[in-house]
Design an enzyme around this catalytic site. Sequence first.
Site, PDB file in Angstrom:
ATOM      1  N   ARG A   1     -56.062  79.657 -32.720  1.00 41.53           N
ATOM      2  CA  ARG A   1     -57.049  79.787 -31.638  1.00 41.53           C
ATOM      3  C   ARG A   1     -57.376  81.257 -31.410  1.00 41.53           C
ATOM      4  O   ARG A   1     -56.466  82.093 -31.395  1.00 41.53           O
ATOM      5  CB  ARG A   1     -56.489  79.173 -30.346  1.00 41.53           C
ATOM      6  CG  ARG A   1     -56.817  77.706 -30.214  1.00 41.53           C
ATOM      7  CD  ARG A   1     -56.098  77.020 -29.093  1.00 41.53           C
ATOM      8  NE  ARG A   1     -56.159  77.678 -27.804  1.00 41.53           N
ATOM      9  CZ  ARG A   1     -55.648  77.163 -26.683  1.00 41.53           C
ATOM     10  NH1 ARG A   1     -55.065  75.969 -26.720  1.00 41.53           N
ATOM     11  NH2 ARG A   1     -55.711  77.808 -25.542  1.00 41.53           N
TER      12      ARG A   1
ATOM     13  N   ARG B   1     -55.852  74.267 -12.053  1.00 41.91           N
ATOM     14  CA  ARG B   1     -55.213  75.575 -12.165  1.00 41.91           C
ATOM     15  C   ARG B   1     -55.741  76.592 -11.165  1.00 41.91           C
ATOM     16  O   ARG B   1     -55.528  77.794 -11.351  1.00 41.91           O
ATOM     17  CB  ARG B   1     -55.213  76.097 -13.606  1.00 41.91           C
ATOM     18  CG  ARG B   1     -56.507  76.243 -14.265  1.00 41.91           C
ATOM     19  CD  ARG B   1     -56.371  75.917 -15.732  1.00 41.91           C
ATOM     20  NE  ARG B   1     -55.922  76.980 -16.580  1.00 41.91           N
ATOM     21  CZ  ARG B   1     -55.591  76.776 -17.862  1.00 41.91           C
ATOM     22  NH1 ARG B   1     -55.605  75.581 -18.390  1.00 41.91           N
ATOM     23  NH2 ARG B   1     -55.250  77.759 -18.599  1.00 41.91           N
TER      24      ARG B   1
ATOM     25  N   LYS C   1     -47.458  72.607 -22.329  1.00 38.54           N
ATOM     26  CA  LYS C   1     -48.137  71.545 -21.575  1.00 38.54           C
ATOM     27  C   LYS C   1     -48.804  70.535 -22.517  1.00 38.54           C
ATOM     28  O   LYS C   1     -48.667  69.330 -22.356  1.00 38.54           O
ATOM     29  CB  LYS C   1     -49.206  72.143 -20.633  1.00 38.54           C
ATOM     30  CG  LYS C   1     -48.659  73.156 -19.649  1.00 38.54           C
ATOM     31  CD  LYS C   1     -49.742  73.689 -18.724  1.00 38.54           C
ATOM     32  CE  LYS C   1     -50.841  74.463 -19.430  1.00 38.54           C
ATOM     33  NZ  LYS C   1     -50.422  75.736 -20.021  1.00 38.54           N
TER      34      LYS C   1
ATOM     35  N   ARG D   1     -48.762  79.837 -33.033  1.00 40.13           N
ATOM     36  CA  ARG D   1     -49.323  78.487 -32.868  1.00 40.13           C
ATOM     37  C   ARG D   1     -50.418  78.238 -33.895  1.00 40.13           C
ATOM     38  O   ARG D   1     -51.272  79.088 -34.140  1.00 40.13           O
ATOM     39  CB  ARG D   1     -49.892  78.305 -31.469  1.00 40.13           C
ATOM     40  CG  ARG D   1     -50.704  77.006 -31.354  1.00 40.13           C
ATOM     41  CD  ARG D   1     -50.955  76.563 -29.957  1.00 40.13           C
ATOM     42  NE  ARG D   1     -51.730  77.494 -29.179  1.00 40.13           N
ATOM     43  CZ  ARG D   1     -52.018  77.314 -27.888  1.00 40.13           C
ATOM     44  NH1 ARG D   1     -51.578  76.241 -27.267  1.00 40.13           N
ATOM     45  NH2 ARG D   1     -52.719  78.208 -27.228  1.00 40.13           N
TER      46      ARG D   1
ATOM     47  N   ARG E   1     -54.411  86.105 -20.212  1.00 34.66           N
ATOM     48  CA  ARG E   1     -54.220  84.714 -19.746  1.00 34.66           C
ATOM     49  C   ARG E   1     -52.990  84.629 -18.843  1.00 34.66           C
ATOM     50  O   ARG E   1     -52.980  83.896 -17.858  1.00 34.66           O
ATOM     51  CB  ARG E   1     -54.084  83.777 -20.947  1.00 34.66           C
ATOM     52  CG  ARG E   1     -55.432  83.511 -21.626  1.00 34.66           C
ATOM     53  CD  ARG E   1     -55.279  82.946 -23.019  1.00 34.66           C
ATOM     54  NE  ARG E   1     -54.646  81.650 -23.069  1.00 34.66           N
ATOM     55  CZ  ARG E   1     -54.095  81.132 -24.165  1.00 34.66           C
ATOM     56  NH1 ARG E   1     -54.118  81.815 -25.307  1.00 34.66           N
ATOM     57  NH2 ARG E   1     -53.556  79.936 -24.146  1.00 34.66           N
TER      58      ARG E   1
HETATM   59  P1  AP5 Z   1     -48.656  74.154 -26.271  1.00 39.01           P
HETATM   60  O1  AP5 Z   1     -48.147  72.772 -26.046  1.00 39.01           O
HETATM   61  O2  AP5 Z   1     -49.928  74.343 -27.001  1.00 39.01           O
HETATM   62  O3  AP5 Z   1     -48.693  74.950 -24.871  1.00 39.01           O
HETATM   63  P2  AP5 Z   1     -49.747  74.870 -23.700  1.00 39.01           P
HETATM   64  O4  AP5 Z   1     -48.986  75.093 -22.446  1.00 39.01           O
HETATM   65  O5  AP5 Z   1     -50.585  73.634 -23.794  1.00 39.01           O
HETATM   66  O6  AP5 Z   1     -50.589  76.153 -24.064  1.00 39.01           O
HETATM   67  P3  AP5 Z   1     -52.143  76.446 -24.007  1.00 39.01           P
HETATM   68  O7  AP5 Z   1     -52.290  77.815 -24.593  1.00 39.01           O
HETATM   69  O8  AP5 Z   1     -52.952  75.355 -24.634  1.00 39.01           O
HETATM   70  O9  AP5 Z   1     -52.365  76.472 -22.478  1.00 39.01           O
HETATM   71  P4  AP5 Z   1     -53.476  77.154 -21.737  1.00 39.01           P
HETATM   72  O10 AP5 Z   1     -53.252  76.566 -20.397  1.00 39.01           O
HETATM   73  O11 AP5 Z   1     -53.508  78.631 -21.773  1.00 39.01           O
HETATM   74  O12 AP5 Z   1     -54.781  76.746 -22.551  1.00 39.01           O
HETATM   75  P5  AP5 Z   1     -55.886  75.657 -22.288  1.00 39.01           P
HETATM   76  O13 AP5 Z   1     -56.268  75.103 -23.578  1.00 39.01           O
HETATM   77  O14 AP5 Z   1     -55.515  74.743 -21.181  1.00 39.01           O
HETATM   78  O15 AP5 Z   1     -47.486  74.984 -26.996  1.00 39.01           O
HETATM   79  C1  AP5 Z   1     -47.709  76.314 -27.410  1.00 39.01           C
HETATM   80  C2  AP5 Z   1     -47.002  76.557 -28.752  1.00 39.01           C
HETATM   81  O16 AP5 Z   1     -45.577  76.465 -28.536  1.00 39.01           O
HETATM   82  C3  AP5 Z   1     -47.348  75.504 -29.824  1.00 39.01           C
HETATM   83  O17 AP5 Z   1     -47.397  76.135 -31.078  1.00 39.01           O
HETATM   84  C4  AP5 Z   1     -46.177  74.507 -29.769  1.00 39.01           C
HETATM   85  O18 AP5 Z   1     -45.934  73.898 -31.017  1.00 39.01           O
HETATM   86  C5  AP5 Z   1     -45.013  75.416 -29.339  1.00 39.01           C
HETATM   87  N1  AP5 Z   1     -44.019  74.747 -28.499  1.00 39.01           N
HETATM   88  C6  AP5 Z   1     -44.245  73.824 -27.525  1.00 39.01           C
HETATM   89  N2  AP5 Z   1     -43.104  73.436 -26.944  1.00 39.01           N
HETATM   90  C7  AP5 Z   1     -42.109  74.163 -27.562  1.00 39.01           C
HETATM   91  C8  AP5 Z   1     -40.678  74.227 -27.390  1.00 39.01           C
HETATM   92  N3  AP5 Z   1     -40.034  73.468 -26.493  1.00 39.01           N
HETATM   93  N4  AP5 Z   1     -39.996  75.086 -28.198  1.00 39.01           N
HETATM   94  C9  AP5 Z   1     -40.641  75.862 -29.124  1.00 39.01           C
HETATM   95  N5  AP5 Z   1     -41.981  75.828 -29.339  1.00 39.01           N
HETATM   96  C10 AP5 Z   1     -42.699  75.004 -28.542  1.00 39.01           C
HETATM   97  O19 AP5 Z   1     -57.068  76.576 -21.715  1.00 39.01           O
HETATM   98  C11 AP5 Z   1     -57.767  77.486 -22.545  1.00 39.01           C
HETATM   99  C12 AP5 Z   1     -58.847  78.157 -21.714  1.00 39.01           C
HETATM  100  O20 AP5 Z   1     -59.789  77.153 -21.235  1.00 39.01           O
HETATM  101  C13 AP5 Z   1     -58.377  78.884 -20.457  1.00 39.01           C
HETATM  102  O21 AP5 Z   1     -57.935  80.203 -20.737  1.00 39.01           O
HETATM  103  C14 AP5 Z   1     -59.647  78.841 -19.598  1.00 39.01           C
HETATM  104  O22 AP5 Z   1     -60.566  79.809 -20.024  1.00 39.01           O
HETATM  105  C15 AP5 Z   1     -60.220  77.460 -19.912  1.00 39.01           C
HETATM  106  N6  AP5 Z   1     -59.711  76.422 -18.992  1.00 39.01           N
HETATM  107  C16 AP5 Z   1     -58.941  75.352 -19.328  1.00 39.01           C
HETATM  108  N7  AP5 Z   1     -58.658  74.619 -18.252  1.00 39.01           N
HETATM  109  C17 AP5 Z   1     -59.249  75.236 -17.187  1.00 39.01           C
HETATM  110  C18 AP5 Z   1     -59.280  74.967 -15.791  1.00 39.01           C
HETATM  111  N8  AP5 Z   1     -58.660  73.904 -15.250  1.00 39.01           N
HETATM  112  N9  AP5 Z   1     -59.995  75.810 -14.998  1.00 39.01           N
HETATM  113  C19 AP5 Z   1     -60.660  76.868 -15.520  1.00 39.01           C
HETATM  114  N10 AP5 Z   1     -60.637  77.193 -16.837  1.00 39.01           N
HETATM  115  C20 AP5 Z   1     -59.935  76.380 -17.666  1.00 39.01           C
END
Ligand code: AP5
Length: 224
Positions: free
Chosen positions: A169, A97, A22, A136, A180
């Site tokens: 991270r 989410r 994402k 990552r 997660r």
């Molecule tokens: P990446 O692009 O980082 O993936 P992502 O989907 O953004 O993953 P996140 O782990 O950031 O998502 P998340 O939703 O768990 O975390 P968030 O920060 O929102 O890609 C991942 C890896 O794969 C990278 O190394 C990239 O290079 C690689 N990659 C990408 N595309 C690829 C491809 N096509 N092929 C190969 N490799 C690839 O949330 C963190 C925490 O914050 C949550 O757990 C929660 O506690 C809190 N939080 C955030 N938002 C909310 C919300 N709305 N409500 C409540 N709590 C929230």
Amino acid sequence: MATPVQQEPLFIIMLGAPGAGKGTQARMLSEALNLPQISSGDFFRENLKNATPLGLLAKQYMDTGALVPDDVTIAMVMDRLTRPDCANGAILDGFPRTLPQADALDKSLAAKNLQVQRVALLEVSDEAVISRLAGRRVCRDCQAMYQVEFNPPKVEGVCDVCGGQLYQRSDDAPETVRNRLFVYYKQTAPLVGYYFAHSVLVNIDGEQPMEKVRADLLAAIRAA
Ligand code: AP5
């Protein structure tokens, strides 16, 4: 003289499991469409870095892979959407989410006669998620993202873009990633049905190379 066509503001949601790509794709779309990327996870991490009360509260949940409570998250994102740079829309990454978050977003946009145009569901297997997140690395300074196997930096541990230090991270530890994923299936996956019913869902194969995912996303958005 031709009258300029007034484009409706474009609100796009990136939906998918942790590690689905994402953030990577939201960043690319933000540049391609000249819209701000609004990442709830980045907000929480930025607040944590600055040791704000919001950051310290969010840490209690993020450390275990749980979601930060809806009231806090909704207020934070709704406030961000009122800034002038969202006048033409935004790419929402990691928000909504939960169903209450989706409902709050819809109501807030509807109050301005706006709506979500596209929800891109990035589909990636659990195995791919676990292996991606284990490798990552993120830049401490500019947040550029790397993957040690699929997208490594030129010099290990150093950001290609700004020379900053790369880190892993803490919530990418395998036990936290499993939780997660559990939280995703329980609390976020119901949004797939919600947005399907609103006829805005588009399924994207997120296991393709990044450039192909980007091309599919852009095609889906242009078809909206
Ligand atoms: P990446 O692009 O980082 O993936 P992502 O989907 O953004 O993953 P996140 O782990 O950031 O998502 P998340 O939703 O768990 O975390 P968030 O920060 O929102 O890609 C991942 C890896 O794969 C990278 O190394 C990239 O290079 C690689 N990659 C990408 N595309 C690829 C491809 N096509 N092929 C190969 N490799 C690839 O949330 C963190 C925490 O914050 C949550 O757990 C929660 O506690 C809190 N939080 C955030 N938002 C909310 C919300 N709305 N409500 C409540 N709590 C929230």
